[in-house]
Design an enzyme around this catalytic site. Structure first.
Site, PDB file in Angstrom:
ATOM      1  N   SER A 104     -11.896  33.292 -29.115  1.00 46.72           N
ATOM      2  CA  SER A 104     -10.754  34.387 -28.415  1.00 46.72           C
ATOM      3  C   SER A 104     -11.160  34.865 -27.069  1.00 46.72           C
ATOM      4  O   SER A 104     -10.171  35.405 -26.616  1.00 46.72           O
ATOM      5  CB  SER A 104     -11.069  35.875 -29.569  1.00 46.72           C
ATOM      6  OG  SER A 104     -12.567  36.296 -29.573  1.00 46.72           O
ATOM      7  N   ARG A 142      -0.322  17.604 -27.021  1.00 42.92           N
ATOM      8  CA  ARG A 142       0.636  16.699 -26.238  1.00 42.92           C
ATOM      9  C   ARG A 142       0.041  15.693 -25.455  1.00 42.92           C
ATOM     10  O   ARG A 142       0.967  15.008 -24.832  1.00 42.92           O
ATOM     11  CB  ARG A 142       1.408  18.117 -25.446  1.00 42.92           C
ATOM     12  CG  ARG A 142       2.204  19.144 -26.460  1.00 42.92           C
ATOM     13  CD  ARG A 142       3.091  18.345 -27.400  1.00 42.92           C
ATOM     14  NE  ARG A 142       3.809  19.352 -28.115  1.00 42.92           N
ATOM     15  CZ  ARG A 142       4.885  18.924 -28.878  1.00 42.92           C
ATOM     16  NH1 ARG A 142       5.285  17.731 -29.196  1.00 42.92           N
ATOM     17  NH2 ARG A 142       5.560  19.865 -29.578  1.00 42.92           N
ATOM     18  N   HIS A 168       5.923  26.017 -29.184  1.00 45.75           N
ATOM     19  CA  HIS A 168       4.527  26.702 -28.847  1.00 45.75           C
ATOM     20  C   HIS A 168       4.628  28.048 -28.773  1.00 45.75           C
ATOM     21  O   HIS A 168       5.307  28.290 -27.857  1.00 45.75           O
ATOM     22  CB  HIS A 168       3.751  25.916 -27.661  1.00 45.75           C
ATOM     23  CG  HIS A 168       3.684  24.560 -27.956  1.00 45.75           C
ATOM     24  ND1 HIS A 168       2.305  24.095 -28.593  1.00 45.75           N
ATOM     25  CD2 HIS A 168       4.316  23.512 -27.834  1.00 45.75           C
ATOM     26  CE1 HIS A 168       2.496  22.649 -28.690  1.00 45.75           C
ATOM     27  NE2 HIS A 168       3.463  22.232 -27.970  1.00 45.75           N
TER      28      HIS A 168
END
Length: 247
Positions: free
Chosen positions: A60, A182, A85
């Site tokens: 986070s 990707r 995304h």
């Protein structure tokens, strides 16, 4: 020339991204003041601490560092993929407000697989793009000329190959996820090329945040199972050629 290729530019990013992430994480485990934490990360080496964060999955704090890219020379097909995304912000060149033929024929992308067939087939593809450009201009004229109200319907005959441009902003945590998917050889060639360009730029400005970024096979087993490309060694070599790689 109407044919274009993907180009990525890192436009801006959070100042001192590595220190920002490190300070945000240290705050979770310390009762020190914000100023003391800030001075601590600014005066020390945060690389080992960031590596530990990644190791035990405390991700986070990575969300506090954001990066904005300018992307051009990509297709509308690319746009459909990248907007899947969700944790990202997008601003995209409008086909309604900006005429596709403002500077002559519309720009387009030629897939490498078509170029690989040889000049005859690449020329055939380019001729088809020119024909579609003619259709586009015909509809512009029939609908009232090159203006917003005409462009919005004339654009319906433009192909997925038509170029678009955009800015994209993602935080570091989402970028790590994006790059893991990707940069993989299983990703479609165009978004894969963009992802590798993004990774190269990120390593230059925040090597400790992205030292292990890339597809799963860079640091472990391929995540694609039976769908693996079988080229993990090549992918690792490409990743190792970039600065910021850490064993």
């Amino acid at each position: 020339m109407p044919q274009v290729k993907p180009k990525v530019t890192l436009l801006t990013y959070t100042a001192n991204p590595e220190q920002t992430v490190a300070m945000s994480a240290k705050l979770c485990y310390s009762d020190a003041t914000i100023e003391d934490l800030k001075q601590g990360v600014e005066s020390g080496d945060v690389s080992k601490f960031l590596s530990r964060l990644t190791g035990f999955g405390h991700m986070s704090p990575f969300e506090h560092a954001s990066f904005t890219f300018g992307i051009e020379g990509v297709s509308r097909a690319f746009l459909a993929q990248v907007t899947r995304h969700r944790i990202a912000s997008f601003s995209v060149k409008s086909q309604r407000y900006v005429a596709a033929n403002k500077s002559g024929e519309f720009n387009y992308i030629v897939p490498p697989a078509i170029s690989a067939l040889g000049k005859e087939y690449e020329d055939k593809y380019k001729a088809q793009m020119s024909e579609m450009h003619g259709w586009y201009e015909e509809w512009q004229t029939l609908l009232g000329g090159a203006k917003e109200s005409s462009n919005e319907d004339a654009r319906f005959v433009l192909p997925n190959a038509a170029e678009t441009k955009m800015t994209i902003t993602m935080n570091a945590r989402e970028l790590l996820h994006f790059l893991s998917l990707r940069c993989c050889n299983r990703a479609q060639w165009e978004i894969r090329e963009v992802a590798w360009q993004m990774l190269t730029l990120l390593i230059d400005v925040a090597p400790n945040l992205f030292c292990n970024a890339g597809p799963a096979c860079v640091k472990g087993a391929c995540s694609e199972g039976k769908m693996t490309c079988g080229k993990a060694a090549e992918v690792r070599a490409r990743r190792a050629s970039l600065s910021g790689d850490k064993e």
